[in-house]
Design a protein around this motif. Structure first.
Motif, PDB file in Angstrom:
ATOM      1  N   LEU A   1      43.473  47.421  36.686  1.00 52.89           N
ATOM      2  CA  LEU A   1      43.266  47.301  37.597  1.00 52.89           C
ATOM      3  C   LEU A   1      42.993  45.790  37.702  1.00 52.89           C
ATOM      4  CD1 LEU A   1      43.094  50.420  39.590  1.00 52.89           C
ATOM      5  CD2 LEU A   1      45.497  49.449  38.948  1.00 52.89           C
ATOM      6  N   TYR A   2      43.181  45.527  38.685  1.00 49.91           N
ATOM      7  CA  TYR A   2      42.891  44.147  39.001  1.00 49.91           C
ATOM      8  C   TYR A   2      42.752  43.756  40.688  1.00 49.91           C
ATOM      9  CZ  TYR A   2      43.728  43.061  33.926  1.00 49.91           C
ATOM     10  OH  TYR A   2      43.706  43.171  33.065  1.00 49.91           O
ATOM     11  N   PRO A   3      41.829  43.119  41.269  1.00 48.81           N
ATOM     12  CA  PRO A   3      41.507  42.848  42.588  1.00 48.81           C
ATOM     13  C   PRO A   3      42.735  41.637  43.315  1.00 48.81           C
ATOM     14  CG  PRO A   3      39.948  42.071  42.042  1.00 48.81           C
ATOM     15  CD  PRO A   3      40.725  42.814  40.906  1.00 48.81           C
ATOM     16  N   THR A   4      42.887  40.443  42.410  1.00 51.91           N
ATOM     17  CA  THR A   4      43.680  39.531  42.548  1.00 51.91           C
ATOM     18  C   THR A   4      44.910  38.850  41.459  1.00 51.91           C
ATOM     19  OG1 THR A   4      42.687  38.052  41.805  1.00 51.91           O
ATOM     20  CG2 THR A   4      41.964  38.590  43.797  1.00 51.91           C
ATOM     21  N   LEU A   5      46.079  38.402  41.359  1.00 43.31           N
ATOM     22  CA  LEU A   5      46.471  37.829  40.846  1.00 43.31           C
ATOM     23  C   LEU A   5      46.320  36.773  39.665  1.00 43.31           C
ATOM     24  CD1 LEU A   5      49.791  37.858  39.560  1.00 43.31           C
ATOM     25  CD2 LEU A   5      50.223  36.376  41.375  1.00 43.31           C
ATOM     26  N   ASP A   6      45.160  36.294  40.609  1.00 43.27           N
ATOM     27  CA  ASP A   6      44.456  35.432  40.000  1.00 43.27           C
ATOM     28  C   ASP A   6      43.961  36.479  38.442  1.00 43.27           C
ATOM     29  OD1 ASP A   6      44.384  32.397  41.906  1.00 43.27           O
ATOM     30  OD2 ASP A   6      45.814  33.088  40.573  1.00 43.27           O
ATOM     31  N   ALA A   7      42.854  37.165  38.796  1.00 41.07           N
ATOM     32  CA  ALA A   7      42.386  38.179  37.776  1.00 41.07           C
ATOM     33  C   ALA A   7      43.011  38.963  36.854  1.00 41.07           C
ATOM     34  CB  ALA A   7      41.551  38.579  38.575  1.00 41.07           C
ATOM     35  N   ALA A   8      43.955  38.700  37.101  1.00 44.24           N
ATOM     36  CA  ALA A   8      45.290  39.258  36.481  1.00 44.24           C
ATOM     37  C   ALA A   8      46.276  38.828  35.245  1.00 44.24           C
ATOM     38  CB  ALA A   8      46.284  40.181  36.995  1.00 44.24           C
ATOM     39  N   LEU A   9      46.233  37.188  36.199  1.00 47.54           N
ATOM     40  CA  LEU A   9      46.632  36.135  35.434  1.00 47.54           C
ATOM     41  C   LEU A   9      46.027  36.324  33.667  1.00 47.54           C
ATOM     42  CD1 LEU A   9      48.790  34.395  37.617  1.00 47.54           C
ATOM     43  CD2 LEU A   9      49.857  35.546  35.791  1.00 47.54           C
TER      44      LEU A   9
ATOM     45  N   VAL B   1      47.809  44.866  39.995  1.00 49.55           N
ATOM     46  CA  VAL B   1      47.050  43.931  41.207  1.00 49.55           C
ATOM     47  C   VAL B   1      46.789  44.875  42.491  1.00 49.55           C
ATOM     48  CG1 VAL B   1      47.142  41.942  42.839  1.00 49.55           C
ATOM     49  CG2 VAL B   1      47.599  42.501  40.273  1.00 49.55           C
ATOM     50  N   ALA B   2      45.767  45.573  42.740  1.00 46.97           N
ATOM     51  CA  ALA B   2      45.332  45.869  43.881  1.00 46.97           C
ATOM     52  C   ALA B   2      44.441  45.736  44.730  1.00 46.97           C
ATOM     53  CB  ALA B   2      46.006  47.748  43.718  1.00 46.97           C
TER      54      ALA B   2
END
Lengths: 131, 129
Positions: free
Chosen positions: B117-125, B96-97
């Motif tokens: 790479l994900y802009p938010t933790l929610d997107a990564a999860l 997340v970055a």
């Protein structure tokens, strides 16, 4: 406690927007981190933004208000390691070229000097309408 | 612990290793390592150690959350890439970055071609679970 690690020379101090000079900083990760912190502090104050045997590093920053150009020079007295073939290494130089508008790296047997330039910086004074 | 305080001009202390920490949280079988502080040559080994500790607990996925990181050196990128190579494909890996200190340099270096790479933790999860 809030004293910067870069000791001022006779002409400049952390409040001097035109320059920041830091000499004889230990060339190890701790020294690099300190330089980064002091440079960050100086930048935030004045601008809006977008070895077995250790050597030393010298940092000089100069801002020319006439051309709104920031010139950063970092010089060390070390030597280069062998060419990079490890895929996990080798991004430092590429990062400098990518993040600065202009980057020049001069290597000599006695050390390396890196020059990074950014132009069109907006100073806090200008943003706040103060001259 | 040394606190970062941009207001008092004490930011030189923010580069101190004492202000670096990695928190570990689990979302089902996905472990999230939340990094606070600068990731440079000094702190990168500690990030590696935290990743190894988390991986030893056999997660299905690993997310390195750099949301609270304000400086990511090339050595930090190397740690992320090495961890990705070590755990994938049997374990999923994401980072997340967002912003100029982390996302921008990684994209400039083309690291996003290797790492997810994900802009938010929610997107990564959402992607890893």
């Amino acid at each position: 406690m809030s004293e910067p690690n870069c000791r001022p020379d006779s002409l400049s101090h952390i409040g001097d927007r035109s320059r920041l000079t830091c000499n004889d900083v230990t060339a190890d990760p701790v020294g690099a981190a300190r330089l980064r912190g002091d440079f960050r502090m100086w930048l935030q104050r004045h601008f809006t933004l977008s070895a077995p045997v250790r050597g030393t590093v010298d940092l000089r920053v100069a801002y020319d208000s006439g051309t709104a150009t920031l010139a950063l020079t970092v010089a060390d007295h070390g030597c280069w390691r062998r060419p990079i073939t490890d895929p996990l290494r080798g991004r430092g130089i590429a990062l400098m070229h990518a993040l600065a508008e202009h980057a020049a790296i001069d290597t000599t047997p006695a050390g390396t000097q890196v020059r990074l330039d950014w132009s069109n910086l907006l100073t806090r004074d200008a943003e706040e309408g103060v001259e | 612990m040394v606190e970062r305080s941009s207001g008092t001009g004490d930011s030189s202390m923010s580069a101190n290793l004492e202000s670096f920490e990695v928190g570990e949280s689990w979302y089902g079988r996905v472990v999230v390592l939340s990094v606070v502080g600068d990731v440079d040559m000094l702190s990168a080994p500690r990030l590696t150690a935290s990743i190894l500790t988390a991986v030893a607990n056999k997660p299905a996925g690993v997310i390195i959350d750099l949301t609270k990181v304000e400086f990511l050196a090339s050595s930090g990128m190397s740690v992320l890439i090495a961890a990705h190579e070590q755990v994938t494909p049997s374990v999923q890996f994401g980072v997340v970055a967002a912003g100029p200190a982390t996302s921008r340099p990684m994209k400039l270096m083309g690291v996003d071609a290797t790492l997810a790479l994900y802009p938010t933790l929610d997107a990564a999860l959402s992607d890893l679970r």
